[in-house]
Design a protein around this motif. Structure first.
Motif: not given
Length: 502
Positions: A108-129
């Protein structure tokens, strides 16, 4: 990016808070359940961070980030259905409890935690100029993530679960994440995909399909089932989470559903005539079975109930026939806090019924609590409480007896049998500074026993007090300490009983 990370972290902790409540109707609430839920969430975070880093390096575009958020929303929405499906199939199965908790949490809850945790690394890459500001960028996003985690925890635990219920919270999280994902990847028109159609169907189902709880509070999933007793009278079954807590016959308060309640009725009858005036205090309300019995049988008595969950009291009024004009007085707060405030007249009898299955509120078991309780009782008052244990282990039982003996002169054990038998059993303990009159105890026939039409043998067995030598033998065999506020290992003491029962 900061707000996206904040909202993703907010939703992640909100889902984790909700997950334990969502599983409670099927596997209860215990340290085992929360361990499984937290461990599964952390596992999802580990794999999500790793996957998010790979996605950030290989893609790193708005579509990937938006899709990750939308998939997290779909996973949160699907969790509603997965919990129900797995709960119905596995809630009472033969699989060990720990394995059931892990499987249900993972599904029930592993998929939610998995997909939400992919957000921060992607945000770091997009914000890091600028690589010279790597530390500042990562630190800032980590701070926003932490703030989201904190606010999600407080909002879920203190506001949203009781306001919306677990299904409502998961649905709201899914809507927020789906909308956020569509907005982030707005140039890709995610709402035109097949996944969007699936999300729409799931959302419609989440709105139409009723929740499993009659009432849901910060403490319990409350369900009230209608039934009949052997006499054909309408009764109500109160379920708090996965446990049947009370059998209530609103038309006949003398009909006590559990055998241990016959011990309580016998205690009352051996001390008081039906015209007597006395004050009874209840630690936990449940179905208000014994307070109703006293109100009906001893009309001059004063009933005071400390029930921590206002929802349980409200369920009694709305669904189980407890009149709002009842003379039973209710304090909707923790019993220890209520006792610490004082103000009531001395209690002649105290009934402890707050131990829910194997979820024991440890602060109500310690010597400090019992000293406080005794200070609020009359000199000859009696404290009666029921606990669950197995004589093959007896660690919790032995510690409770030792703890009560630290406070009261006399402690009696009533196992509703001729002896303390092996197996998971409900056992009543009685504590007082005055000895129980054995002749009066066994010769008394309570109104509840008469209503139950118990034979003499059945009645004596139900109210039997074990011989003191049997208690001493138990204490000699099981060397556990007095329970104190500093040391209360009740979960460890009940672990083998818990494992056998589930």
């Amino acid at each position: 990016m900061k707000w996206i990370v904040f909202l993703a972290s907010f939703c992640l902790m909100l889902v984790q808070i909700v997950s334990g409540r969502a599983l409670a109707p099927y596997v209860g609430v215990s340290v085992y359940v929360w361990t499984g839920v937290i461990g599964t969430t952390l596992l999802g975070i580990v794999f999500g961070y790793a996957a998010g880093g790979v996605l950030a390096d290989r893609r790193g575009d708005a579509k990937t980030l938006g899709t990750s958020l939308a998939l997290a929303g779909l996973a949160a929405l699907a969790a509603n259905y997965v919990v129900i499906i797995l709960g119905e199939r596995m809630g009472t199965g033969s699989m060990p409890l720990v394995a059931r908790v892990v499987v249900m949490s993972f599904g029930a809850f592993f998929p939610v935690a998995f997909f939400l945790s992919t957000v921060t690394p992607q945000a770091v890459k997009r914000l890091l100029s600028d690589l010279s500001k790597t530390g500042e960028t990562v630190g800032t996003l980590s701070a926003w993530s932490a703030v989201g985690n904190i606010l999600g925890t407080f909002a879920g635990g203190y506001v949203l679960v009781s306001a919306l219920g677990t299904k409502g919270v998961l649905t709201a999280v899914s809507v927020l994440l789906l909308a956020l994902g569509v907005w982030v990847a707005r140039g890709e028109k995610l709402w035109r995909t097949k996944a969007a159609a699936v999300a729409g169907i799931f959302l419609l189902g989440a709105v139409i399909v009723p929740g499993s709880c009659r009432l849901e509070t910060n403490y319990f999933c409350i369900r009230v089932l209608n039934s009949q007793n052997d006499a054909g009278e309408s009764t109500h079954i109160l379920r708090l989470d996965h446990l049947v807590h009370s059998y209530v016959n609103p038309s006949n308060p003398l009909d006590l559903g559990y055998e241990y309640e016959q011990v309580y009725a016998n205690l009352l009858a051996s001390r008081y005539a039906t015209s007597s005036a006395f004050t009874a205090y209840f630690i936990g309300g449940g179905g208000y079975v014994l307070p109703r019995y006293i109100e009906s049988t001893y009309p001059q008595a004063t009933n005071i109930v400390a029930e921590i969950d206002p929802g349980v009291t409200e369920a009694n009024h709305r669904f189980m026939g407890l009149s709002r004009e009842t003379k039973i007085l209710t304090a909707n707060e923790d019993a220890r806090m209520h006792l610490a405030r004082g103000g009531d007249r001395p209690y002649d009898l105290v009934f402890g019924d707050a131990f829910n299955d194997f979820s024991v509120p440890y602060h109500l078991t310690t010597v400090e609590f019992h000293r406080l309780l005794k200070s609020r009782m009359s000199p000859d008052g009696v404290y009666a409480l029921n606990i669950i244990d197995d004589a093959r282990y007896g660690q919790f039982l032995a510690s409770m007896i030792r703890t009560l003996r630290e406070v009261w002169t006399y402690v009696y054990v009533a196992p509703q049998a001729h002896a303390i038998l092996p197996g998971r059993n409900t056992i009543v303990l009685l504590a007082s500074d005055e000895p129980i009159d054995q002749d009066a105890w066994y010769s008394t026939i309570s109104p509840a026993a008469v209503a139950k039409d118990l034979s003499e043998e059945a009645r004596r067995s139900a109210v039997n007090l074990v011989d003191p030598t049997e208690i001493d033998q138990l204490l000699d065999r099981v060397r556990t300490p007095v329970l104190t506020d500093d040391y209360v290992p009740t979960d460890r003491y009940l672990a083998p009983v818990f494992s056998d029962a589930y």
